[in-house]
Design a protein around this motif. Structure first.
Motif, mmCIF file in Angstrom:
data_model
loop_
_atom_site.group_PDB
_atom_site.id
_atom_site.type_symbol
_atom_site.label_atom_id
_atom_site.label_comp_id
_atom_site.label_asym_id
_atom_site.label_seq_id
_atom_site.Cartn_x
_atom_site.Cartn_y
_atom_site.Cartn_z
ATOM 1 N N PHE A 93 0.848 -1.178 0.112
ATOM 2 C CA PHE A 93 -0.035 -0.121 0.035
ATOM 3 C C PHE A 93 0.839 1.259 -0.071
ATOM 4 O O PHE A 93 2.129 1.391 0.359
ATOM 5 C CB PHE A 93 -1.093 -0.121 1.155
ATOM 6 N N GLY A 94 0.362 2.366 -0.329
ATOM 7 C CA GLY A 94 1.126 3.694 -0.356
ATOM 8 C C GLY A 94 1.630 3.738 -1.621
ATOM 9 O O GLY A 94 2.722 4.545 -1.762
ATOM 10 N N GLU A 95 1.473 2.872 -2.601
ATOM 11 C CA GLU A 95 2.175 2.921 -3.941
ATOM 12 C C GLU A 95 1.837 4.217 -4.746
ATOM 13 O O GLU A 95 2.634 4.247 -5.550
ATOM 14 C CB GLU A 95 2.145 1.327 -4.576
ATOM 15 N N LEU A 96 0.713 4.387 -4.851
ATOM 16 C CA LEU A 96 0.005 5.179 -5.596
ATOM 17 C C LEU A 96 0.749 6.647 -5.521
ATOM 18 O O LEU A 96 0.960 7.259 -6.777
ATOM 19 C CB LEU A 96 -1.485 5.667 -5.346
ATOM 20 N N ALA A 97 1.004 7.367 -4.344
ATOM 21 C CA ALA A 97 1.626 8.595 -4.687
ATOM 22 C C ALA A 97 2.973 8.472 -5.050
ATOM 23 O O ALA A 97 3.519 9.543 -5.567
ATOM 24 C CB ALA A 97 1.632 9.329 -3.078
ATOM 25 N N ILE A 98 3.499 7.246 -5.017
ATOM 26 C CA ILE A 98 4.939 7.026 -5.165
ATOM 27 C C ILE A 98 4.917 6.913 -6.707
ATOM 28 O O ILE A 98 5.818 7.641 -7.234
ATOM 29 C CB ILE A 98 5.598 5.805 -4.479
ATOM 30 N N THR A 103 -0.603 13.533 -4.367
ATOM 31 C CA THR A 103 -0.562 13.288 -2.992
ATOM 32 C C THR A 103 -1.403 11.833 -2.475
ATOM 33 O O THR A 103 -2.078 11.290 -3.335
ATOM 34 C CB THR A 103 -1.522 14.532 -2.228
ATOM 35 N N ARG A 104 -1.341 11.658 -1.128
ATOM 36 C CA ARG A 104 -2.000 10.512 -0.783
ATOM 37 C C ARG A 104 -3.551 10.324 -1.068
ATOM 38 O O ARG A 104 -4.216 11.335 -0.655
ATOM 39 C CB ARG A 104 -1.811 10.231 0.741
ATOM 40 N N THR A 105 -4.076 9.426 -1.534
ATOM 41 C CA THR A 105 -5.652 9.248 -2.041
ATOM 42 C C THR A 105 -6.300 9.037 -0.803
ATOM 43 O O THR A 105 -7.722 9.066 -1.038
ATOM 44 C CB THR A 105 -5.692 8.237 -3.108
ATOM 45 N N ALA A 106 -5.670 8.275 0.306
ATOM 46 C CA ALA A 106 -6.655 7.851 1.431
ATOM 47 C C ALA A 106 -5.620 7.901 2.693
ATOM 48 O O ALA A 106 -4.404 8.321 2.479
ATOM 49 C CB ALA A 106 -7.231 6.380 1.140
#
Ligand code: CMP
Length: 139
Positions: A93-98, A103-106
């Motif tokens: 998790f936390g892959e989207l912003a990277i 910015t963080r989606t959730a």
């Protein structure tokens, strides 16, 4: 002299841990498109962190500096304080912003004491860059 800029970020770990981390990264729908060597380098550079019950691992709207794999405990995912889902053990998790420099989606919060493996954004970017350079050297 280190050959790659991320060599100093390598953290030794058991083969069994490397195997589960590799599987966790490979089953992520975005990361599974990366090259085998990139996944291997990511696993090599991940390090452990714990979060206490109630702590936020990620806050929606903030810049993202880390990608995570959950190793133990329970995490809840929220958007605007609405519970969306929980994250299962050995999930990335936390892959989207990277991946998308967004910015963080959730928000992600520890329901109980949690153990995660972490990869820093800067190291991730260096790993992506290294493979491009290595490929270029072949021609
Ligand atoms: P990121 O946007 O970097 O930070 C929050 C993370 O929560 C996000 O990456 C995903 O890994 C995860 N996430 C976001 N939305 C959902 C969802 N609907 N279900 C499960 N995980 C999510």
């Amino acid at each position: 002299l280190p050959k790659f800029s991320f060599d100093k970020a390598r953290v030794s770990k058991d083969a069994s841990v490397k195997r589960v981390l590799t599987d966790a990264l490979n089953k992520n729908q975005y990361l599974k498109r990366l090259e085998l060597q990139q996944i291997k380098d990511m696993v090599e550079c991940m390090y452990e962190r714990t979060y206490q019950q109630g702590e936020y691992v990620i806050k929606q709207g903030e810049p993202g500096n880390h990608l995570f794999v959950l190793a133990d405990g329970k995490l809840d995912v929220f958007q605007h304080n609405k519970l969306l889902t929980s994250i299962a053990v050995w999930t990335t998790f936390g892959e989207l912003a990277i991946l998308y420099n967004s910015t963080r989606t959730a928000s992600v919060r520890a329901v109980n004491k949690v153990k995660v493996w972490v990869l820093d954004r800067e190291v991730f970017q260096n790993i992506m860059r290294r493979t491009a350079e290595t490929r270029h050297e072949q021609y």
